[in-house]
Design a protein around this motif. Sequence first.
Motif, PDB file in Angstrom:
ATOM      1  N   LEU A  22       0.831  -1.198   0.000  1.00 56.83           N
ATOM      2  CA  LEU A  22       0.000   0.000   0.000  1.00 56.83           C
ATOM      3  C   LEU A  22       0.869   1.254   0.000  1.00 56.83           C
ATOM      4  CD1 LEU A  22      -2.719   1.393   0.207  1.00 56.83           C
ATOM      5  CD2 LEU A  22      -2.675   0.955   2.664  1.00 56.83           C
ATOM      6  N   LEU A  23       1.984   1.206   0.715  1.00 59.54           N
ATOM      7  CA  LEU A  23       2.899   2.347   0.757  1.00 59.54           C
ATOM      8  C   LEU A  23       3.427   2.686  -0.634  1.00 59.54           C
ATOM      9  CD1 LEU A  23       4.472   4.438   2.384  1.00 59.54           C
ATOM     10  CD2 LEU A  23       6.255   2.706   2.699  1.00 59.54           C
ATOM     11  N   HIS A  24       3.844   1.669  -1.378  1.00 60.07           N
ATOM     12  CA  HIS A  24       4.362   1.904  -2.732  1.00 60.07           C
ATOM     13  C   HIS A  24       3.282   2.502  -3.631  1.00 60.07           C
ATOM     14  CE1 HIS A  24       6.946   1.347  -6.204  1.00 60.07           C
ATOM     15  NE2 HIS A  24       5.877   0.907  -6.843  1.00 60.07           N
ATOM     16  N   VAL A  25       2.081   1.989  -3.551  1.00 63.32           N
ATOM     17  CA  VAL A  25       0.986   2.512  -4.377  1.00 63.32           C
ATOM     18  C   VAL A  25       0.683   3.964  -4.009  1.00 63.32           C
ATOM     19  CG1 VAL A  25      -1.476   2.291  -4.917  1.00 63.32           C
ATOM     20  CG2 VAL A  25      -0.029   0.264  -4.858  1.00 63.32           C
ATOM     21  N   LEU A  26       0.614   4.264  -2.735  1.00 60.17           N
ATOM     22  CA  LEU A  26       0.334   5.643  -2.312  1.00 60.17           C
ATOM     23  C   LEU A  26       1.414   6.610  -2.786  1.00 60.17           C
ATOM     24  CD1 LEU A  26      -0.859   5.051   1.351  1.00 60.17           C
ATOM     25  CD2 LEU A  26      -2.268   5.838  -0.560  1.00 60.17           C
ATOM     26  N   ARG A  27       2.676   6.260  -2.548  1.00 62.92           N
ATOM     27  CA  ARG A  27       3.774   7.175  -2.865  1.00 62.92           C
ATOM     28  C   ARG A  27       4.120   7.227  -4.343  1.00 62.92           C
ATOM     29  NH1 ARG A  27       6.623   9.485   0.925  1.00 62.92           N
ATOM     30  NH2 ARG A  27       8.468   9.590  -0.407  1.00 62.92           N
ATOM     31  N   GLU A  28       4.251   6.077  -4.972  1.00 64.96           N
ATOM     32  CA  GLU A  28       4.760   6.031  -6.344  1.00 64.96           C
ATOM     33  C   GLU A  28       3.671   6.113  -7.409  1.00 64.96           C
ATOM     34  OE1 GLU A  28       7.980   6.309  -6.705  1.00 64.96           O
ATOM     35  OE2 GLU A  28       8.249   6.114  -4.540  1.00 64.96           O
ATOM     36  N   ARG A  29       2.557   5.500  -7.177  1.00 64.21           N
ATOM     37  CA  ARG A  29       1.519   5.467  -8.212  1.00 64.21           C
ATOM     38  C   ARG A  29       0.494   6.588  -8.057  1.00 64.21           C
ATOM     39  NH1 ARG A  29       1.342   0.755 -11.211  1.00 64.21           N
ATOM     40  NH2 ARG A  29       2.732  -0.890 -10.503  1.00 64.21           N
ATOM     41  N   CYS A  39      11.636   2.040   7.818  1.00 68.68           N
ATOM     42  CA  CYS A  39      12.184   0.746   8.250  1.00 68.68           C
ATOM     43  C   CYS A  39      11.723  -0.433   7.396  1.00 68.68           C
ATOM     44  CB  CYS A  39      11.808   0.486   9.712  1.00 68.68           C
ATOM     45  SG  CYS A  39      10.073   0.046   9.981  1.00 68.68           S
ATOM     46  N   GLU A  40      10.609  -0.319   6.702  1.00 65.91           N
ATOM     47  CA  GLU A  40      10.018  -1.381   5.887  1.00 65.91           C
ATOM     48  C   GLU A  40       9.746  -2.657   6.682  1.00 65.91           C
ATOM     49  OE1 GLU A  40      12.301  -2.004   2.347  1.00 65.91           O
ATOM     50  OE2 GLU A  40      11.883  -0.003   1.594  1.00 65.91           O
ATOM     51  N   GLN A  41       9.587  -2.534   8.001  1.00 68.78           N
ATOM     52  CA  GLN A  41       9.315  -3.680   8.858  1.00 68.78           C
ATOM     53  C   GLN A  41       8.124  -3.450   9.777  1.00 68.78           C
ATOM     54  OE1 GLN A  41      12.957  -4.583  10.919  1.00 68.78           O
ATOM     55  NE2 GLN A  41      14.021  -5.086   9.033  1.00 68.78           N
ATOM     56  N   GLY A  42       7.456  -2.306   9.641  1.00 63.68           N
ATOM     57  CA  GLY A  42       6.304  -2.013  10.477  1.00 63.68           C
ATOM     58  C   GLY A  42       6.646  -1.631  11.898  1.00 63.68           C
ATOM     59  N   GLU A  43       7.869  -1.218  12.152  1.00 59.50           N
ATOM     60  CA  GLU A  43       8.315  -0.890  13.511  1.00 59.50           C
ATOM     61  C   GLU A  43       8.287   0.609  13.827  1.00 59.50           C
ATOM     62  OE1 GLU A  43       9.188  -3.087  15.934  1.00 59.50           O
ATOM     63  OE2 GLU A  43       8.612  -4.698  14.577  1.00 59.50           O
ATOM     64  N   CYS A  44       8.562   1.453  12.838  1.00 59.00           N
ATOM     65  CA  CYS A  44       8.774   2.881  13.126  1.00 59.00           C
ATOM     66  C   CYS A  44       7.504   3.727  13.076  1.00 59.00           C
ATOM     67  CB  CYS A  44       9.819   3.451  12.179  1.00 59.00           C
ATOM     68  SG  CYS A  44       9.242   3.601  10.470  1.00 59.00           S
ATOM     69  N   GLY A  45       6.515   3.321  12.298  1.00 59.44           N
ATOM     70  CA  GLY A  45       5.266   4.072  12.216  1.00 59.44           C
ATOM     71  C   GLY A  45       5.248   5.189  11.197  1.00 59.44           C
ATOM     72  N   SER A  46       6.328   5.407  10.471  1.00 58.95           N
ATOM     73  CA  SER A  46       6.359   6.519   9.514  1.00 58.95           C
ATOM     74  C   SER A  46       5.446   6.288   8.307  1.00 58.95           C
ATOM     75  CB  SER A  46       7.785   6.796   9.049  1.00 58.95           C
ATOM     76  OG  SER A  46       8.279   5.705   8.312  1.00 58.95           O
ATOM     77  N   CYS A  47       5.035   5.059   8.090  1.00 53.08           N
ATOM     78  CA  CYS A  47       4.170   4.748   6.951  1.00 53.08           C
ATOM     79  C   CYS A  47       2.714   4.555   7.374  1.00 53.08           C
ATOM     80  CB  CYS A  47       4.668   3.486   6.247  1.00 53.08           C
ATOM     81  SG  CYS A  47       4.527   2.002   7.261  1.00 53.08           S
ATOM     82  N   CYS A  59       3.573  -0.140   4.753  1.00 53.74           N
ATOM     83  CA  CYS A  59       4.679  -0.890   4.156  1.00 53.74           C
ATOM     84  C   CYS A  59       4.443  -2.391   4.220  1.00 53.74           C
ATOM     85  CB  CYS A  59       6.001  -0.538   4.818  1.00 53.74           C
ATOM     86  SG  CYS A  59       6.192  -1.111   6.519  1.00 53.74           S
ATOM     87  N   LEU A  60       3.604  -2.836   5.139  1.00 51.32           N
ATOM     88  CA  LEU A  60       3.336  -4.266   5.307  1.00 51.32           C
ATOM     89  C   LEU A  60       2.020  -4.710   4.696  1.00 51.32           C
ATOM     90  CD1 LEU A  60       4.418  -4.714   9.041  1.00 51.32           C
ATOM     91  CD2 LEU A  60       5.769  -5.122   6.977  1.00 51.32           C
ATOM     92  N   MET A  61       1.151  -3.768   4.377  1.00 53.76           N
ATOM     93  CA  MET A  61      -0.186  -4.109   3.897  1.00 53.76           C
ATOM     94  C   MET A  61      -0.218  -4.194   2.375  1.00 53.76           C
ATOM     95  SD  MET A  61      -3.766  -2.270   4.710  1.00 53.76           S
ATOM     96  CE  MET A  61      -4.270  -3.442   5.942  1.00 53.76           C
ATOM     97  N   PRO A  62      -0.804  -5.253   1.850  1.00 54.52           N
ATOM     98  CA  PRO A  62      -0.999  -5.320   0.404  1.00 54.52           C
ATOM     99  C   PRO A  62      -1.904  -4.167  -0.070  1.00 54.52           C
ATOM    100  CG  PRO A  62      -1.430  -7.442   1.423  1.00 54.52           C
ATOM    101  CD  PRO A  62      -1.279  -6.441   2.521  1.00 54.52           C
ATOM    102  N   ALA A  63      -1.748  -3.748  -1.270  1.00 58.67           N
ATOM    103  CA  ALA A  63      -2.466  -2.583  -1.779  1.00 58.67           C
ATOM    104  C   ALA A  63      -3.967  -2.814  -1.955  1.00 58.67           C
ATOM    105  CB  ALA A  63      -1.873  -2.143  -3.107  1.00 58.67           C
ATOM    106  N   ALA A  64      -4.424  -4.022  -1.829  1.00 57.18           N
ATOM    107  CA  ALA A  64      -5.850  -4.334  -2.012  1.00 57.18           C
ATOM    108  C   ALA A  64      -6.658  -3.894  -0.783  1.00 57.18           C
ATOM    109  CB  ALA A  64      -6.044  -5.810  -2.275  1.00 57.18           C
ATOM    110  N   THR A  65      -6.865  -2.576  -0.646  1.00 55.61           N
ATOM    111  CA  THR A  65      -7.637  -2.023   0.478  1.00 55.61           C
ATOM    112  C   THR A  65      -8.834  -1.266  -0.050  1.00 55.61           C
ATOM    113  OG1 THR A  65      -6.284  -0.048   0.494  1.00 55.61           O
ATOM    114  CG2 THR A  65      -5.620  -1.834   1.969  1.00 55.61           C
ATOM    115  N   MET A  70      -5.054   9.291   5.612  1.00 56.08           N
ATOM    116  CA  MET A  70      -3.768   9.529   6.275  1.00 56.08           C
ATOM    117  C   MET A  70      -4.009  10.326   7.542  1.00 56.08           C
ATOM    118  SD  MET A  70      -1.279  10.341   3.130  1.00 56.08           S
ATOM    119  CE  MET A  70      -1.308   9.316   1.700  1.00 56.08           C
ATOM    120  N   PRO A  71      -3.442   9.865   8.666  1.00 51.73           N
ATOM    121  CA  PRO A  71      -3.647  10.574   9.938  1.00 51.73           C
ATOM    122  C   PRO A  71      -2.906  11.897   9.972  1.00 51.73           C
ATOM    123  CG  PRO A  71      -2.183   8.692  10.252  1.00 51.73           C
ATOM    124  CD  PRO A  71      -2.623   8.685   8.824  1.00 51.73           C
TER     125      PRO A  71
END
Length: 71
Positions: A22-29, A39-47, A59-65, A70-71
Motif C-alpha cells: 500500500l505504501l508503494h501505491v500511495l507514494r509512487e503510483r 524501516c520497511e518492517q512495520g516498527e517505526c510508524g512513519s508509513c 509498508c506491510l499491507m498489500p495494496a488491495a484495500t 492519512m492521519p
Amino acid sequence: RLTCTVNGEPREVDDVWEGESLLHVLRERMALAGSKNACEQGECGSCSVLVDGALVCACLMPAATQAIGMP
C-alpha cells in the motif's frame, strides 16, 4: 485495477500487482508522499495510514484495500 478511497476522494490505479505494498501505491503510483518509507518492517510508524478506521503500517499491507485516510 485498484479502486479505493483516499482521504475521502475516489481513486483508481492500473496495473497494481498482487504483492505490491500500500505504501508503494500511495507514494509512487498516486504521488501521495504523506506516508514515509523508513524501516520497511512495520516498527517505526512513519508509513502509518488509516484503513477502514484502523491504523496500519502501509509498508506491510498489500495494496488491495477499500478506504485509506492519512492521519
